[in-house]
Design a protein around this motif. Sequence first.
Motif, PDB file in Angstrom:
ATOM      1  N   ASP A  63     -46.501 -95.101  48.513  1.00 30.88           N
ATOM      2  CA  ASP A  63     -46.866 -96.403  47.970  1.00 30.88           C
ATOM      3  C   ASP A  63     -48.384 -96.541  47.883  1.00 30.88           C
ATOM      4  N   ASN A  64     -48.864 -97.285  46.894  1.00 28.25           N
ATOM      5  CA  ASN A  64     -50.298 -97.560  46.733  1.00 28.25           C
ATOM      6  C   ASN A  64     -51.145 -96.285  46.678  1.00 28.25           C
ATOM      7  N   ASP A  65     -50.624 -95.273  46.019  1.00 31.61           N
ATOM      8  CA  ASP A  65     -51.330 -93.998  45.814  1.00 31.61           C
ATOM      9  C   ASP A  65     -51.494 -93.177  47.084  1.00 31.61           C
ATOM     10  N   ALA A  66     -50.866 -93.604  48.180  1.00 27.13           N
ATOM     11  CA  ALA A  66     -50.971 -92.832  49.412  1.00 27.13           C
ATOM     12  C   ALA A  66     -50.301 -91.474  49.258  1.00 27.13           C
ATOM     13  N   THR A  67     -50.764 -90.519  49.991  1.00 28.86           N
ATOM     14  CA  THR A  67     -50.338 -89.112  49.990  1.00 28.86           C
ATOM     15  C   THR A  67     -50.788 -88.403  48.705  1.00 28.86           C
ATOM     16  N   ILE A  68     -50.595 -89.008  47.549  1.00 23.49           N
ATOM     17  CA  ILE A  68     -51.009 -88.370  46.297  1.00 23.49           C
ATOM     18  C   ILE A  68     -52.526 -88.228  46.248  1.00 23.49           C
ATOM     19  N   THR A  69     -53.245 -89.297  46.578  1.00 19.14           N
ATOM     20  CA  THR A  69     -54.708 -89.238  46.567  1.00 19.14           C
ATOM     21  C   THR A  69     -55.211 -88.225  47.573  1.00 19.14           C
ATOM     22  N   GLN A  70     -54.641 -88.229  48.765  1.00 16.57           N
ATOM     23  CA  GLN A  70     -55.080 -87.287  49.799  1.00 16.57           C
ATOM     24  C   GLN A  70     -54.868 -85.841  49.361  1.00 16.57           C
ATOM     25  N   LEU A  71     -53.742 -85.572  48.720  1.00 17.13           N
ATOM     26  CA  LEU A  71     -53.469 -84.207  48.265  1.00 17.13           C
ATOM     27  C   LEU A  71     -54.467 -83.774  47.196  1.00 17.13           C
ATOM     28  N   ARG A  72     -54.818 -84.659  46.313  1.00 18.47           N
ATOM     29  CA  ARG A  72     -55.780 -84.298  45.265  1.00 18.47           C
ATOM     30  C   ARG A  72     -57.176 -84.084  45.848  1.00 18.47           C
ATOM     31  N   VAL A  73     -57.524 -84.865  46.853  1.00 15.83           N
ATOM     32  CA  VAL A  73     -58.814 -84.656  47.522  1.00 15.83           C
ATOM     33  C   VAL A  73     -58.839 -83.289  48.202  1.00 15.83           C
ATOM     34  N   LEU A  74     -57.797 -82.987  48.963  1.00 16.89           N
ATOM     35  CA  LEU A  74     -57.756 -81.706  49.672  1.00 16.89           C
ATOM     36  C   LEU A  74     -57.794 -80.522  48.713  1.00 16.89           C
ATOM     37  N   ALA A  75     -57.079 -80.636  47.599  1.00 16.19           N
ATOM     38  CA  ALA A  75     -57.061 -79.546  46.626  1.00 16.19           C
ATOM     39  C   ALA A  75     -58.458 -79.306  46.065  1.00 16.19           C
ATOM     40  N   ARG A  76     -59.172 -80.373  45.771  1.00 13.19           N
ATOM     41  CA  ARG A  76     -60.512 -80.217  45.188  1.00 13.19           C
ATOM     42  C   ARG A  76     -61.516 -79.672  46.203  1.00 13.19           C
ATOM     43  N   VAL A  77     -61.445 -80.171  47.425  1.00  9.63           N
ATOM     44  CA  VAL A  77     -62.384 -79.693  48.441  1.00  9.63           C
ATOM     45  C   VAL A  77     -62.062 -78.252  48.810  1.00  9.63           C
ATOM     46  N   HIS A  78     -60.778 -77.896  48.873  1.00  8.11           N
ATOM     47  CA  HIS A  78     -60.433 -76.499  49.142  1.00  8.11           C
ATOM     48  C   HIS A  78     -60.927 -75.589  48.035  1.00  8.11           C
ATOM     49  N   ALA A  79     -60.765 -75.999  46.789  1.00  2.00           N
ATOM     50  CA  ALA A  79     -61.217 -75.180  45.668  1.00  2.00           C
ATOM     51  C   ALA A  79     -62.726 -74.970  45.718  1.00  2.00           C
ATOM     52  N   ALA A  80     -63.455 -75.978  46.202  1.00  2.00           N
ATOM     53  CA  ALA A  80     -64.915 -75.890  46.249  1.00  2.00           C
ATOM     54  C   ALA A  80     -65.431 -75.143  47.466  1.00  2.00           C
ATOM     55  N   THR A  81     -64.646 -75.127  48.547  1.00  2.00           N
ATOM     56  CA  THR A  81     -65.137 -74.546  49.804  1.00  2.00           C
ATOM     57  C   THR A  81     -64.375 -73.313  50.269  1.00  2.00           C
ATOM     58  N   GLY A  82     -63.106 -73.198  49.874  1.00  2.00           N
ATOM     59  CA  GLY A  82     -62.284 -72.092  50.362  1.00  2.00           C
ATOM     60  C   GLY A  82     -61.851 -72.251  51.803  1.00  2.00           C
ATOM     61  N   ASP A  83     -62.055 -73.430  52.379  1.00  2.30           N
ATOM     62  CA  ASP A  83     -61.706 -73.680  53.784  1.00  2.30           C
ATOM     63  C   ASP A  83     -60.180 -73.698  53.933  1.00  2.30           C
ATOM     64  N   ALA A  84     -59.653 -72.794  54.738  1.00  2.00           N
ATOM     65  CA  ALA A  84     -58.205 -72.641  54.881  1.00  2.00           C
ATOM     66  C   ALA A  84     -57.539 -73.867  55.499  1.00  2.00           C
ATOM     67  N   ARG A  85     -58.296 -74.650  56.267  1.00  2.00           N
ATOM     68  CA  ARG A  85     -57.707 -75.858  56.874  1.00  2.00           C
ATOM     69  C   ARG A  85     -57.199 -76.816  55.804  1.00  2.00           C
ATOM     70  N   PHE A  86     -57.961 -76.933  54.732  1.00  2.00           N
ATOM     71  CA  PHE A  86     -57.593 -77.869  53.682  1.00  2.00           C
ATOM     72  C   PHE A  86     -56.401 -77.351  52.874  1.00  2.00           C
ATOM     73  N   ARG A  87     -56.316 -76.054  52.700  1.00  2.00           N
ATOM     74  CA  ARG A  87     -55.164 -75.473  52.000  1.00  2.00           C
ATOM     75  C   ARG A  87     -53.896 -75.671  52.828  1.00  2.00           C
ATOM     76  N   GLU A  88     -53.995 -75.461  54.125  1.00  2.00           N
ATOM     77  CA  GLU A  88     -52.827 -75.617  55.000  1.00  2.00           C
ATOM     78  C   GLU A  88     -52.318 -77.051  54.967  1.00  2.00           C
ATOM     79  N   ALA A  89     -53.236 -78.020  55.038  1.00  2.00           N
ATOM     80  CA  ALA A  89     -52.836 -79.426  54.992  1.00  2.00           C
ATOM     81  C   ALA A  89     -52.285 -79.790  53.624  1.00  2.00           C
ATOM     82  N   LEU A  90     -52.855 -79.214  52.586  1.00  2.00           N
ATOM     83  CA  LEU A  90     -52.378 -79.448  51.220  1.00  2.00           C
ATOM     84  C   LEU A  90     -50.931 -78.994  51.069  1.00  2.00           C
ATOM     85  N   VAL A  91     -50.628 -77.803  51.520  1.00  2.00           N
ATOM     86  CA  VAL A  91     -49.268 -77.270  51.414  1.00  2.00           C
ATOM     87  C   VAL A  91     -48.298 -78.111  52.238  1.00  2.00           C
ATOM     88  N   ALA A  92     -48.737 -78.545  53.427  1.00  2.00           N
ATOM     89  CA  ALA A  92     -47.882 -79.392  54.263  1.00  2.00           C
ATOM     90  C   ALA A  92     -47.580 -80.711  53.554  1.00  2.00           C
TER      91      ALA A  92
END
Length: 205
Positions: free
Chosen positions: A103-132
């Motif tokens: 609801d109210n864009d929750a979870t969807i916004t967070q996933l898009r943020v994590l995907a973009r930051v992971h793509a820019a940094t390669g930090d595996a923590r963000f990929r793991e949270a994204l997949v979860a």
Amino acid sequence: WNPLATEKYPSPRLANVAPLPGPPGPASVINAWQTYAVTWDRILQQPAEWYGSKEAIQVAENVLRYQRHTGGWPKNIDMARPLTNAEQKQLAADRALDDSTIDNDATITQLRVLARVHAATGDARFREALVAGINYLLGAQYPNGGWPQYFPLRKDYSRHITFNDNAMVNVLTLLGDVAAGRAPFDAVPAAVRDRSASAGERGRK
């Protein structure tokens, strides 16, 4: 009293030029408040290079702290706001809560943020949270293809398939991006992309 003799603003008197009081809290948090410029409602409207910045990484780390054990996130929270040590400690305990929602864009916004930051940094923590988080969406889908507002399910109206606020549309759009391997979701494992494609097909029927 003569209104025509009233001093114009700003007055040179010290009483009128005293600094405004600052926000309460440790100096580190005050400094963070003074420097953070990107608010949560504009978090997906930044230039591509911003997602590799120190500020973006700090926001993404906040997103990790707010992620629940289900893989999803709660709603109506400014996750770009700097956190105190006490708030970080509380969020570690809050991870066990069952308040994840679309609801109210929750979870969807967070996933898009994590995907973009992971793509820019390669930090595996963000990929793991994204997949979860994607797995959370896949697990929340009803057999008929729809999604409830909250998952795990609650004993109220939120159990019904949620169309308001484009909740289901947003889920289907995100899963479509994942299934197609569109950047920045191209790092998602193939098995998860395949499941996302199947979920999208059920949701569109």
